[in-house]
Design a protein around this motif. Structure first.
Motif, short mmCIF file in Angstrom:
data_model
loop_
_atom_site.label_atom_id
_atom_site.label_comp_id
_atom_site.label_asym_id
_atom_site.label_seq_id
_atom_site.Cartn_x
_atom_site.Cartn_y
_atom_site.Cartn_z
N GLU A 248 0.86 -1.19 0.00
CA GLU A 248 0.00 0.00 0.00
C GLU A 248 0.89 1.24 0.00
N SER A 249 1.08 1.82 -1.18
CA SER A 249 1.97 2.98 -1.28
C SER A 249 1.25 4.29 -0.98
N ASP A 250 -0.08 4.28 -1.01
CA ASP A 250 -0.86 5.50 -0.81
C ASP A 250 -1.65 5.40 0.49
N LEU A 251 -0.90 5.26 1.61
CA LEU A 251 -1.54 5.04 2.91
C LEU A 251 -0.66 5.63 4.00
N ALA A 252 -1.27 6.38 4.90
CA ALA A 252 -0.52 6.98 6.01
C ALA A 252 -1.40 7.01 7.25
N LEU A 253 -0.82 6.62 8.37
CA LEU A 253 -1.55 6.57 9.64
C LEU A 253 -0.79 7.36 10.70
N THR A 254 -1.51 8.18 11.45
CA THR A 254 -0.97 8.78 12.67
C THR A 254 -2.04 8.69 13.74
N ALA A 255 -1.67 8.14 14.89
CA ALA A 255 -2.58 8.05 16.03
C ALA A 255 -1.82 8.45 17.27
N GLY A 256 -2.52 9.08 18.18
CA GLY A 256 -1.85 9.49 19.40
C GLY A 256 -2.84 9.93 20.45
N GLY A 257 -2.37 10.00 21.66
CA GLY A 257 -3.21 10.45 22.76
C GLY A 257 -2.35 10.97 23.89
N GLY A 258 -2.97 11.75 24.76
CA GLY A 258 -2.20 12.29 25.87
C GLY A 258 -3.09 12.82 26.97
N ARG A 259 -2.46 13.02 28.09
CA ARG A 259 -3.12 13.68 29.22
C ARG A 259 -2.51 15.07 29.32
N ARG A 260 -3.32 16.09 29.04
CA ARG A 260 -2.80 17.44 28.90
C ARG A 260 -3.68 18.43 29.67
N GLY A 273 -5.85 9.44 12.66
CA GLY A 273 -5.98 10.05 11.34
C GLY A 273 -5.41 9.12 10.28
N LEU A 274 -6.18 8.92 9.22
CA LEU A 274 -5.80 7.98 8.18
C LEU A 274 -5.98 8.62 6.82
N HIS A 275 -4.93 8.63 6.01
CA HIS A 275 -5.00 9.10 4.63
C HIS A 275 -4.88 7.88 3.71
N TYR A 276 -5.87 7.73 2.82
CA TYR A 276 -5.87 6.55 1.96
C TYR A 276 -6.56 6.90 0.64
N GLN A 277 -5.84 6.74 -0.46
CA GLN A 277 -6.37 6.95 -1.80
C GLN A 277 -7.08 8.30 -1.93
N GLY A 278 -6.43 9.35 -1.43
CA GLY A 278 -6.94 10.70 -1.59
C GLY A 278 -7.92 11.16 -0.54
N LYS A 279 -8.37 10.27 0.33
CA LYS A 279 -9.38 10.61 1.32
C LYS A 279 -8.78 10.60 2.73
N PHE A 280 -9.27 11.52 3.55
CA PHE A 280 -8.83 11.64 4.93
C PHE A 280 -9.93 11.11 5.85
N TYR A 281 -9.59 10.10 6.64
CA TYR A 281 -10.50 9.53 7.63
C TYR A 281 -10.05 10.05 9.00
N GLU A 282 -10.87 10.88 9.60
CA GLU A 282 -10.51 11.54 10.85
C GLU A 282 -11.39 11.03 11.99
N PHE A 283 -10.73 10.57 13.04
CA PHE A 283 -11.42 10.11 14.25
C PHE A 283 -10.88 10.92 15.42
N VAL A 284 -11.67 11.87 15.87
CA VAL A 284 -11.25 12.79 16.93
C VAL A 284 -12.37 12.89 17.97
N PRO A 285 -12.08 13.39 19.17
CA PRO A 285 -13.09 13.38 20.24
C PRO A 285 -14.40 14.07 19.88
#
Length: 383
Positions: A248-260, A273-285
């Motif tokens: 999968e050359s067109d795929l990027a994932l970043t996930a993270g969390g913290g106590r701030r 956050g997931l970028h795949y085939q031109g689309k951004f899939y965002e999962f945030v609070p």
């Protein structure tokens, strides 16, 4: 002066790409992270730049460059003089000069305008890559399309030199759309500290890295960059990042969390956050349910679900990882542990269908995994 930043990829510049310091003497840090992955070598290089209390003459004033190299090896160098640091407030561009002088053995050109390196100490700024190579004996500079520098440990003789150009592919949002703040629009205010922004979720890097005499040359290698900043520091955090997947050359994932900190209270938050085939899939609070179960070391489990999509991320490692420094209220100290050779399994589903259609299944053995902060005696589960 930052002519290199005038490029066709400027349209995917994310919010918060510029420098955030307000020129006051309040406690402040800003940090930048650049990474390039070499799939054929099975290795990753991560470059971490930071500046603390840029006003100078304060207990923690100064900058640093850290490199996490092949096989999770580590190299770092401090740059105590904040007057030799520069950064652009409008676009992504920064640098810090250490030792300055002619690095090459060539004779000075009488026609050259660069005859007195000391003059640059008073006004550090972006240099053409060839000029930087010739004039800066130790230091770095980085923009949206370039990462370049040289550092050396005088005690061991270990060193790293690097120069590569970057072609951004994804910022933080759909391809061709306005790019988003990673922490939402409120991140423009000093309500949530520290701030966090993915600058480039995925790009292609071409150039070279010389690691203690071994030269790595690469073309169109997966690249990534992010930053954080603020006057407060997270108590605890985790991070999972990968844009080098098998098949999968067109795929990027970043996930993270913290106590701030949020104003006068603390909160625990996480995102995927997931970028795949031109689309951004965002999962945030504010649009999803995000849950996590993070071991003190060895396993990262994150699930997120919104009105349509669901994602599951599982990162694992049998490697010990390596401690890294990060800005804290006590200055730059060892307070996190990383590996760039983690295993990752990812699944994305579309729940608008009755059975939940699987959009994507992907895996990698070159995933970045991190835990940081205090109180990691037991697993950390979402509230």
């Amino acid at each position: 002066m930052l002519t290199i930043l005038k490029n066709p990829y400027h349209s995917i510049q994310t919010p918060h790409s510029g420098y955030h310091w307000d020129s006051t003497s309040r406690r402040f840090f800003e940090g930048w992270y650049y990474r390039v992955t070499l799939p054929q070598e099975g290795q990753t290089f991560a470059f971490m730049y930071s500046i603390e209390d840029p006003k100078g003459s304060q207990p923690h004033s100064g900058g640093a460059a850290q490199i996490l190299g092949p096989n999770d090896e580590y190299l770092w160098r401090t740059f105590p003089d904040t007057s030799k640091f520069w950064a652009s407030r409008d676009v992504l561009g920064l640098g810090h000069w250490g030792k300055i002088g002619r690095g090459s053995k060539e004779k000075p050109n009488p026609q050259s305008k660069i005859q007195n390196p000391k003059s640059k100490i008073q006004n550090p700024h972006y240099l053409h890559p060839q000029e930087f190579e010739r004039e800066i004996l130790e230091g770095y500079q980085a923009t949206a399309t370039l990462n370049q520098g040289v550092i050396k440990d005088p005690a061991t003789g270990q060193y790293c030199r690097w120069q590569y150009e970057i072609q951004p592919i994804y910022g933080w949002g759909d391809r061709g759309s306005i790019q988003q703040s990673t922490a939402g629009w409120l991140s423009f205010l000093q309500i949530f500290e520290p701030g966090w922004q993915i600058l480039m979720a995925h790009g292609l890097a071409s150039g070279w890295i010389d690691w203690n005499g071994k030269r790595y040359e690469f073309t169109n290698a997966p690249a990534y960059s992010e930053k954080n900043w603020g006057g407060a520091f997270p108590q605890k955090w985790f991070w999972v990042n990968c844009n080098s997947f098998e098949g999968e050359s067109d795929l990027a994932l970043t996930a993270g969390g913290g106590r701030r900190g949020v104003l006068w209270w603390m909160e625990s938050v996480a995102m995927v956050g997931l970028h795949y085939q031109g689309k951004f899939y965002e999962f945030v609070p504010w649009n999803s349910q995000v849950s996590w179960n993070i071991s003190p070391w060895g396993k990262w489990q994150i699930q997120a679900k919104n009105s349509r999509y669901e994602v599951e991320v599982i990162g694992t490692t049998n490697l010990p990882g390596i401690p890294l420094r990060a800005p804290t209220s006590e200055g730059l100290i060892f307070c996190c542990r990383d590996t760039m050779q983690g295993q990752l399994n990812l699944e994305l589903r579309d729940n608008s269908t009755e059975k939940g259609k699987i959009i994507l299944r992907a895996s990698s053995f070159l995933c970045g995994l991190e835990i940081g902060g205090k109180a990691w005696e037991n697993s950390w589960q979402s509230p």
